[in-house]
Design an enzyme around this catalytic site. Structure first.
Site, mmCIF file in Angstrom:
data_model
loop_
_atom_site.group_PDB
_atom_site.id
_atom_site.type_symbol
_atom_site.label_atom_id
_atom_site.label_comp_id
_atom_site.label_asym_id
_atom_site.label_seq_id
_atom_site.Cartn_x
_atom_site.Cartn_y
_atom_site.Cartn_z
ATOM 1 N N TYR A 113 0.906 -1.177 -0.016
ATOM 2 C CA TYR A 113 0.117 -0.130 0.093
ATOM 3 C C TYR A 113 0.846 1.169 -0.089
ATOM 4 C CZ TYR A 113 0.205 2.102 4.654
ATOM 5 O OH TYR A 113 0.897 2.820 5.837
ATOM 6 N N PHE A 205 -2.641 0.971 12.747
ATOM 7 C CA PHE A 205 -2.717 -0.329 12.037
ATOM 8 C C PHE A 205 -1.354 -0.921 11.632
ATOM 9 C CE2 PHE A 205 -2.825 -2.956 8.161
ATOM 10 C CZ PHE A 205 -3.703 -3.899 8.454
ATOM 11 N N ASP A 206 -0.568 -0.049 11.014
ATOM 12 C CA ASP A 206 0.822 -0.276 10.656
ATOM 13 C C ASP A 206 1.534 -0.761 11.570
ATOM 14 O OD1 ASP A 206 -0.583 1.658 8.956
ATOM 15 O OD2 ASP A 206 1.197 1.620 7.415
ATOM 16 N N THR A 207 1.683 0.268 12.830
ATOM 17 C CA THR A 207 2.685 -0.079 13.934
ATOM 18 C C THR A 207 2.125 -1.322 14.543
ATOM 19 O OG1 THR A 207 2.900 2.397 14.238
ATOM 20 C CG2 THR A 207 3.536 0.911 15.881
#
Length: 454
Positions: A113, A205-207
């Site tokens: 993404y 969300f990424d972390t």
């Protein structure tokens, strides 16, 4: 997914097999919210770059997070004009929710993404996904904080980014350098196991995904990027930072209490040479030496503090014995857990008993050294005593490590992990995730246009 190495050789992941006709190798998700102005130029630029430079079939998925402007219509026109572009509409906001939804339903073996502003130089895209295609890595992230990255942005964002990553390193022991860069990729088989454990649906969300991946033993590849800040970014810095800190607290508490089943997910994505019996290679020797040295240095400081305290009301021999006894118990417990990785209470009493035997040997060495010093001079000063004790402790430390490794904590036979029925098997399809070979009823057909869907 793994090759069968010859005895004694290191195992390796296989290169991803060639995808079937019409199946893309890479699915790039572009999550958007009210981006009718920038969406068209950015997607066309990304499509042109992939079409010109990427050697495999690809797809670009525009994930609309409940936009209220003309973003859905722009996405529909892009999907109609470009065969490799599809649009997905979500009725609830949340970048993490969009990524989870699209990634879970995608049939591409590599999922990525990037932010719609394309702040990251697209020349980093192929280096980002190449280690995943080759099988070398499980996840890949762009890093703006790497030494060779070239970044143009204001001091405020730079300070916030570096402070946030310092918080991650201090609180969650994260080793990756840039959690917030909107430029990431993951293998689909890894995503199928990790995504059900990620709770956040927004910017954290990424972390959370990276922290869980790192704790689960995944290999994370970092790519230095060229990055130019978007002055028109719609990200609310204060609100995002607040939500991120809440996420750090939630994940840190879950890790501390053991509520996350990461112990049963350890190294689930392939053979690890550290788990294999390799002829002539001592297992974990380097790591054990480092751990033992750190514990030993702290134990020595603890011992010297105790000795100096006990010396105020006791003779040198008694002060040495008391200080060594207390520090030996703490040293054995620390080495048991940190150096040799023994967990639980099983065998703890026996280990402490054996540690006391090792303590007796150290006591004999240090007491003998003090006795020799007393024989050499009638009234040695305190600094001389400490110097002699340090030298004696160094000799005792070497012997202690050898005894710990060979006798107290010998290499245990490899353990077999019983699959948890509540966790997905990474080698089998997850029944809770959609079958990539069947159409997902919750997502629009990528071959239909927006007007058809209406």
């Amino acid at each position: 997914m793994r090759t069968d190495p010859s005895p004694g050789s290191l195992p390796a992941r296989e290169h991803l097999p060639a995808a079937g006709a019409g199946t893309p190798v890479l699915d790039v998700v572009v999550p958007v919210y009210n981006e009718e102005k920038d969406l068209g130029p950015c997607v066309r630029r990304l499509h042109e770059h992939l079409d010109r430079t990427f050697p495999y079939a690809f797809r670009i998925t525009v994930a609309d997070n409940a936009s209220t402007d003309g973003t859905p219509q722009v996405a529909a026109r892009l999907a109609a004009d470009l065969a490799a572009v599809r649009s997905v509409r979500l009725e609830r906001k949340g970048r993490g929710r969009a990524l989870r939804t699209v990634w879970s339903a995608s049939d591409a073996p590599v999922l990525a993404y990037m932010d719609v502003d394309l702040s990251t130089d697209l020349n980093a895209l192929l280096p980002l996904v190449a280690p995943l295609i080759s099988g070398h890595s499980d996840l890949a992230i762009g890093s703006r904080l790497a030494r060779s990255s070239r970044v143009v942005r204001g001091a405020k964002r730079e300070f916030i980014s570096r402070t946030y990553n310092l918080i991650l390193r201090g609180s969650l022991q994260a080793r990756f350098s840039d959690a917030q860069c909107g430029f990431k990729a993951i293998r689909r088989d890894v995503a199928q196991v990790l995504l059900p454990l990620v709770e956040d649906t927004g910017w954290f969300f990424d972390t959370e995904m990276l922290v869980l991946a790192e704790r689960a033993g995944c290999r994370i590849h970092e790519v230095p990027v060229d990055w130019v800040d978007d002055p028109d970014s719609t990200v609310h810095i204060v609100r995002t930072a607040t939500e991120d800190l809440k996420g750090v607290w939630r994940v840190g508490r879950a890790l501390a209490t053991g509520s996350l089943p990461l112990d049963r997910l350890a190294r689930p994505f392939g053979d690890d040479p550290r788990d294999r019996d390799l002829t002539g290679v001592p297992q974990g020797l380097a790591r054990q030496l480092v751990g033992f040295c750190v514990v030993g240095a702290l134990s020595t400081l603890f011992y010297l503090l105790l000795y100096s305290g006990f010396r105020h009301f006791a003779g040198s021999q008694l002060a040495n014995a008391l200080a060594l006894l207390v520090s030996a118990v703490a040293n054995t417990a620390a080495n048991r857990r940190l150096t040799f990785g023994v967990r639980g209470r099983g065998g703890a009493v026996r280990h402490q008993a054996q540690g006391l035997v090792v303590f007796g040997i150290g006591l004999a060495l240090t007491s003998g050294s003090l006795a020799a010093l007393s024989a050499a001079t009638a009234h040695p000063d305190h600094s001389t005593e400490l110097a002699v004790l340090i030298a004696a402790n160094l000799a005792a430390t070497v012997l202690r490590f050898l005894l710990f490794r060979a006798w107290v904590f010998p290499d245990a036979p490899p353990t077999t992990h019983t699959p948890d029925p509540h966790l997905p098997d990474p080698h089998l399809p997850d029944p809770h995730l959609p079958d990539p070979h069947l159409p997902d009823p919750h997502l629009p057909d990528p071959h239909r246009t927006w007007s058809d869907a209406r």
